[in-house]
Structure formats: structure tokens, C-alpha cells
Design an enzyme around this catalytic site. Sequence first.
Site, PDB file in Angstrom:
ATOM      1  N   GLU A  11       0.836  -1.204   0.000  1.00  0.00           N
ATOM      2  CA  GLU A  11       0.000   0.000   0.000  1.00  0.00           C
ATOM      3  C   GLU A  11       0.871   1.254   0.000  1.00  0.00           C
ATOM      4  O   GLU A  11       2.095   1.194   0.116  1.00  0.00           O
ATOM      5  CB  GLU A  11      -0.896   0.014   1.248  1.00  0.00           C
TER       6      GLU A  11
ATOM      7  N   ASN B  53      -6.058   6.139   7.183  1.00  0.00           N
ATOM      8  CA  ASN B  53      -5.855   5.256   6.039  1.00  0.00           C
ATOM      9  C   ASN B  53      -5.049   5.884   4.914  1.00  0.00           C
ATOM     10  O   ASN B  53      -4.072   5.314   4.446  1.00  0.00           O
ATOM     11  CB  ASN B  53      -7.222   4.806   5.525  1.00  0.00           C
TER      12      ASN B  53
ATOM     13  N   ASP C 133      -9.828   2.233  -3.970  1.00  0.00           N
ATOM     14  CA  ASP C 133      -8.969   2.345  -2.785  1.00  0.00           C
ATOM     15  C   ASP C 133      -8.142   3.614  -2.984  1.00  0.00           C
ATOM     16  O   ASP C 133      -8.659   4.714  -2.918  1.00  0.00           O
ATOM     17  CB  ASP C 133      -8.118   1.083  -2.658  1.00  0.00           C
TER      18      ASP C 133
END
Length: 304
Positions: free
Chosen positions: A36, A122, A233
Site C-alpha cells: 500500500e 488510512n 482504494d
Amino acid sequence: MALVGDAYDYVDRRFYDLTVPTADVEKLYDGCRWAEGPVWFADGGYLVWSDIPNRRMLRWVPDGGVSVFRHDSGFANGNTRDRQGRLVTCEHGNRRVTRTEPDGTITVIADRYRGKRLNSPNDVVVKSDGSIWFTDPTYGIMSDYEGNKGKQEQDGCFVYRVDPVTGELSVVADDFVKPNGLAFSPDERLLYIADSGLSHDPDGPHHIRVFEVDGDRLANGRIFTEVSPGVPDGMRVDVEGNVWTSAQDGIHCHAPDGTLIGIIRIPEMVSNLTFGGPKRNRLFITATRSLYSVFVGVSGAQLP
């Protein structure tokens, strides 16, 4: 380095000008558990990204391979850089947003709102005025895999803004199920925010919303596009205002009017992406276990 062929799906003619059809998708690294948060350091000529469950951040250098950038990372997820070039990181496990100073020390930017701990920040972006905008879903407190299982103290999953002068934290959006990736338009008049609620609810949202930016507030939100298969995302915007977003089958590119104009197929579910390289025309893609890249025909709008 492995090559992935037949990667392009041209849905609309506009996508032809945004790609380099002779450029293959390249696999640069595998061995992550959930990759990520890629961020490009133009001044250093390298990429940093997160491997969340392994509690580490990795660094890729052209012709130099991959090394560990940081361990323990606090289950770091999204990363960006501020206007002074400092690394800004969302830490799932520590339930906070931090800044890495030039000497390597860590400064906490935000870890509480109204005296209660955040959920698990996040993803994050920094506006040209120095304000920091980040999303705070519950992924990092739902289990011990991507963070530390814990109690949700906030009343919801919010999108926050950190004032560049006072450091005060304010809620700019409070009606998301699972706010996720976010990105400003090139002129910063719009903010795109993903809602990936479908990830844990079959009836949940899987769309990107777009808001008008009114100073320190957001206004007139609407659905920009739905992403399928999978959920949106991480995302980035190019200099022409096209939105490049992650999906289950690769990178989806949407024109400024929301139309899906093309797909770059990736053989693993994509989590995030960033523009990098000397001309910001190379997409770096984090996808489940791996890091991929591909050269495109347009440059990224965000800070390198």
C-alpha cells in the site's frame, strides 16, 4: 523484473493519448502481504511504500533494488509528502498520522479528535496551503492483521482536515461508510474521496465522490463514479484532470466527467498508485503482494 503483457483495455478513444502502448507493465518486487501507500521521492530518486501486515515500509531504487526503509512502521498504510518534502504517514496500528522530520524523528500530527482516539487513519494528501486531509475508516482496528484490534471511539468514519497554522483537527465529511483514498484536482478546487464500504458489506458503497473545496470545508458532494469489480482504494489525478483509481482488476482511468475511458490490467488486486520518475510519467502500483510500474502518456498532478 517480470513483464506483464496485454495490459491495456481502451474503453474510450481518449485513453489512447494517456498511455504508451509499447510500454509493458513491469513487476518490480513481490513478497509483501498487503502492499500500500506508494510515494515518490523526486529529490532522492526512489519510491517508498508500505507492507502493512509485515509492519514495514520498503524502498525501491532504480537499478538498486529493494531495501527496508522502516521497521517497525506501526502498520503504516497511506503516505504522501508535505510542501517541505517531509514524509507524512497514516499508521493503522498507532491510530495516528505522523510526519518524519529531516533528522528522522517522528512528529505526531493527529491521533485524537475531541479527546477520543482516531479509528485507523488510512490515506492522506497535503494541499498547497499546507493543510493535511486524511481518511479514518476502521480497517486497522477490525483485526490484528492490519493493525491492532480495538474499540472504535469515534462516532463514525470521518474525513479530517488539519489546519496548517493551528494544527486543529476538524471533520470535513461525516457520511462515509469506509472513506479511503483521496486526491485533489490539479487546481485543488475539487477533492475526490473513495468509499470502499463494499469490502465488508455486500450492500456497501464502492464509489468515488467528488466535492467542491470551499476553503477549509467541502461542499456539494456527489457520486463521481462507481468502481467495479472490487472497490476504489487509492487514487491519483493527472495534470489533465483524469482520475486514476485502483480496482480489483487493475487501474481504472476516468475522464474529468466521470466516464471510464480505460483500464490497465494488473494480475493482482490493486490497492494504490502514484506518479513518479523524473517526469512524473511513470505509474507505480501497489497490488496485494507486489509492486508494479508502467510508463504512461501523461504526468501526475500531485507533488513528486
